[in-house]
Scaffold this motif. Structure first.
Motif, PDB file in Angstrom:
ATOM      1  N   TYR A 138       0.836  -1.201   0.000  1.00 12.50           N
ATOM      2  CA  TYR A 138       0.000   0.000   0.000  1.00 12.50           C
ATOM      3  C   TYR A 138       0.881   1.265   0.000  1.00 12.50           C
ATOM      4  O   TYR A 138       0.613   2.222  -0.737  1.00 12.50           O
ATOM      5  CB  TYR A 138      -0.893  -0.065   1.238  1.00 12.50           C
ATOM      6  N   LEU A 139       1.949   1.233   0.819  1.00 13.15           N
ATOM      7  CA  LEU A 139       2.845   2.398   0.878  1.00 13.15           C
ATOM      8  C   LEU A 139       3.536   2.597  -0.472  1.00 13.15           C
ATOM      9  O   LEU A 139       3.616   3.707  -0.988  1.00 13.15           O
ATOM     10  CB  LEU A 139       3.890   2.217   1.986  1.00 13.15           C
ATOM     11  N   GLU A 140       4.009   1.489  -1.045  1.00 13.67           N
ATOM     12  CA  GLU A 140       4.686   1.569  -2.356  1.00 13.67           C
ATOM     13  C   GLU A 140       3.756   2.148  -3.410  1.00 13.67           C
ATOM     14  O   GLU A 140       4.143   3.011  -4.197  1.00 13.67           O
ATOM     15  CB  GLU A 140       5.108   0.173  -2.815  1.00 13.67           C
ATOM     16  N   LYS A 141       2.502   1.670  -3.397  1.00 14.95           N
ATOM     17  CA  LYS A 141       1.524   2.140  -4.385  1.00 14.95           C
ATOM     18  C   LYS A 141       1.317   3.649  -4.270  1.00 14.95           C
ATOM     19  O   LYS A 141       1.069   4.352  -5.237  1.00 14.95           O
ATOM     20  CB  LYS A 141       0.195   1.416  -4.146  1.00 14.95           C
ATOM     21  N   ASN A 142       1.456   4.156  -3.036  1.00 17.84           N
ATOM     22  CA  ASN A 142       1.250   5.586  -2.808  1.00 17.84           C
ATOM     23  C   ASN A 142       2.563   6.373  -2.839  1.00 17.84           C
ATOM     24  O   ASN A 142       2.580   7.558  -2.510  1.00 17.84           O
ATOM     25  CB  ASN A 142       0.538   5.803  -1.466  1.00 17.84           C
ATOM     26  N   GLY A 143       3.666   5.688  -3.172  1.00 18.55           N
ATOM     27  CA  GLY A 143       4.971   6.350  -3.273  1.00 18.55           C
ATOM     28  C   GLY A 143       5.492   6.876  -1.944  1.00 18.55           C
ATOM     29  O   GLY A 143       6.153   7.922  -1.894  1.00 18.55           O
ATOM     30  N   ILE A 144       5.176   6.179  -0.849  1.00 17.02           N
ATOM     31  CA  ILE A 144       5.567   6.647   0.487  1.00 17.02           C
ATOM     32  C   ILE A 144       6.675   5.756   1.048  1.00 17.02           C
ATOM     33  O   ILE A 144       6.611   4.528   0.949  1.00 17.02           O
ATOM     34  CB  ILE A 144       4.343   6.571   1.450  1.00 17.02           C
ATOM     35  N   GLU A 145       7.684   6.388   1.661  1.00 18.25           N
ATOM     36  CA  GLU A 145       8.701   5.604   2.368  1.00 18.25           C
ATOM     37  C   GLU A 145       8.469   5.780   3.856  1.00 18.25           C
ATOM     38  O   GLU A 145       8.473   6.892   4.376  1.00 18.25           O
ATOM     39  CB  GLU A 145      10.096   6.112   2.002  1.00 18.25           C
ATOM     40  N   ALA A 146       8.198   4.660   4.516  1.00 22.61           N
ATOM     41  CA  ALA A 146       7.923   4.728   5.959  1.00 22.61           C
ATOM     42  C   ALA A 146       8.389   3.428   6.583  1.00 22.61           C
ATOM     43  O   ALA A 146       8.621   2.440   5.883  1.00 22.61           O
ATOM     44  CB  ALA A 146       6.429   4.920   6.175  1.00 22.61           C
TER      45      ALA A 146
END
Ligand code: PRT
Length: 299
Positions: A138-146
């Motif tokens: 889900y994070l990858e799909k939204n381009g987020i690094e966490a």
């Protein structure tokens, strides 16, 4: 050749899974403590296990069928594929049917009035979850690094303890989130219990048994949604009344002894029959309205 079905031993899906299989006519020699129940009439046995073990049992071909939440199936498939090169991804689990129970949502949630209000606010933050694979996807799909922190239980208390800024967890009523002063922000995945099959090849006998079982499950599900409605009505209102009956095919119209102007109407309704429908029927002239459950159906 017998079929083995894996279901959850004890938990939210156990009772409904067992009830569904029993409604399909499967009977088992039960043993309270044992994990294996032998099928009595049909060559279909049960394996009672933890739900998170079901995807692996299917992927390895130990069981041919399994009932598990889509959330668990997806997570375990992501886990099984992790680190494998694209050409070795291998076969996946095949979802054969949604089963209409165990509905929930895997959701992103965060403290009320905190710094995280949308998925974009997750950049560089910590997220607690029991579903690291789905959360990372889900994070990858939204381009987020966490940072994803794996917790196997009580995920909802992580923000309060200061170990995470947000969580990704299952939600059904939302009570747990509210009790922990968290708000649901976005749905990561909708989920319900589903019937999965192994990617391994089945024998012709097993294939035939599987088809029979799927047909029976479809029949049980249709029957659950279907009601048999009986009512009395003025003969000249039959058409108007049939139009109100939700999802009804052509109704059966029967004469009533000694009442030439009134008839009995019987109909199979394939959609939910609500109180509003009954009130509408009454206004249209119907009386003695009965709504009965349908136990079995074979189209
Ligand atoms: O021991 P085992 O590994 O077999 O089971 P488990 O403890 O992992 O699973 P269990 O029995 O809790 O849940 C089995 C499946 O039920 C899940 O994988 C989902 O597919 C489905 N399901 C449906 C849920 C919920 N609703 C649900 N609400 N699973 C868990 N919850 C939990 C959620 O994690 C949170 O803690 O309930 C809480 C939130 O509920 P609400 O109603 O307050 O929103």
């Amino acid at each position: 050749m017998r079929l083995k079905i894996a279901i959850q031993k004890s938990g939210r899906l156990s009772e409904a899974s067992l009830k569904l299989l029993e409604k399909c006519g499967l009977k088992f020699a039960r043993s309270k403590d044992k994990l294996f129940w032998f099928g009595r009439d049909l060559p279909v046995d049960l394996l009672l296990v933890r739900d998170e073990d079901i995807p692996r049992l299917l992927l390895e071909g130990v069981c041919q069928l399994g009932i598990v939440g889509e959330n668990v199936a997806e997570e375990k498939v992501i886990e099984a594929l992790k680190g494998k090169p694209a050409h070795r991804l291998g076969p996946r689990l095949e979802s054969l049917q949604h089963l209409g129970f165990g509905q929930c949502k895997l959701m992103l949630a965060a403290p009320q009035d905190g710094p995280v209000a949308t998925v974009a606010d997750l950049e560089g933050r910590r997220i607690a979850t029991s579903y690291p694979g789905l959360t990372r996807r889900y994070l990858e799909k939204n381009g987020i690094e966490a940072e994803v922190v794996l917790l196997n239980g009580s995920v909802e208390i992580a923000p309060g303890l200061g170990t995470a800024d947000a969580i990704v967890d299952l939600v059904s009523t939302g009570t747990t989130l509210r009790a922990n002063h968290l708000v649901a922000l976005e749905t990561v995945m909708d989920s319900q219990a589903a019937l999965y099959r192994t990617p391994s090849r089945l024998s012709a006998e097993q294939d035939a048994l599987l088809d029979k079982l799927i047909q029976r499950i479809e029949g049980v599900q249709q029957a659950m949604e279907t009601k048999y409605v009986m009512l009395h009505a003025p003969r000249e209102r039959v058409q108007a009344i049939a139009a109100i009956l939700p999802g009804a095919e052509v109704p059966t119209v029967l004469s009533l002894d000694g009442q030439p102007d009134r008839v009995a109407v019987h109909a199979v309704c394939r959609e939910a029959v609500f109180w509003e429908h009954l009130e509408e029927l009454k206004s249209a002239g119907a009386s003695a309205v009965l709504v009965l459950p349908v136990e079995k159906m074979l189209a």
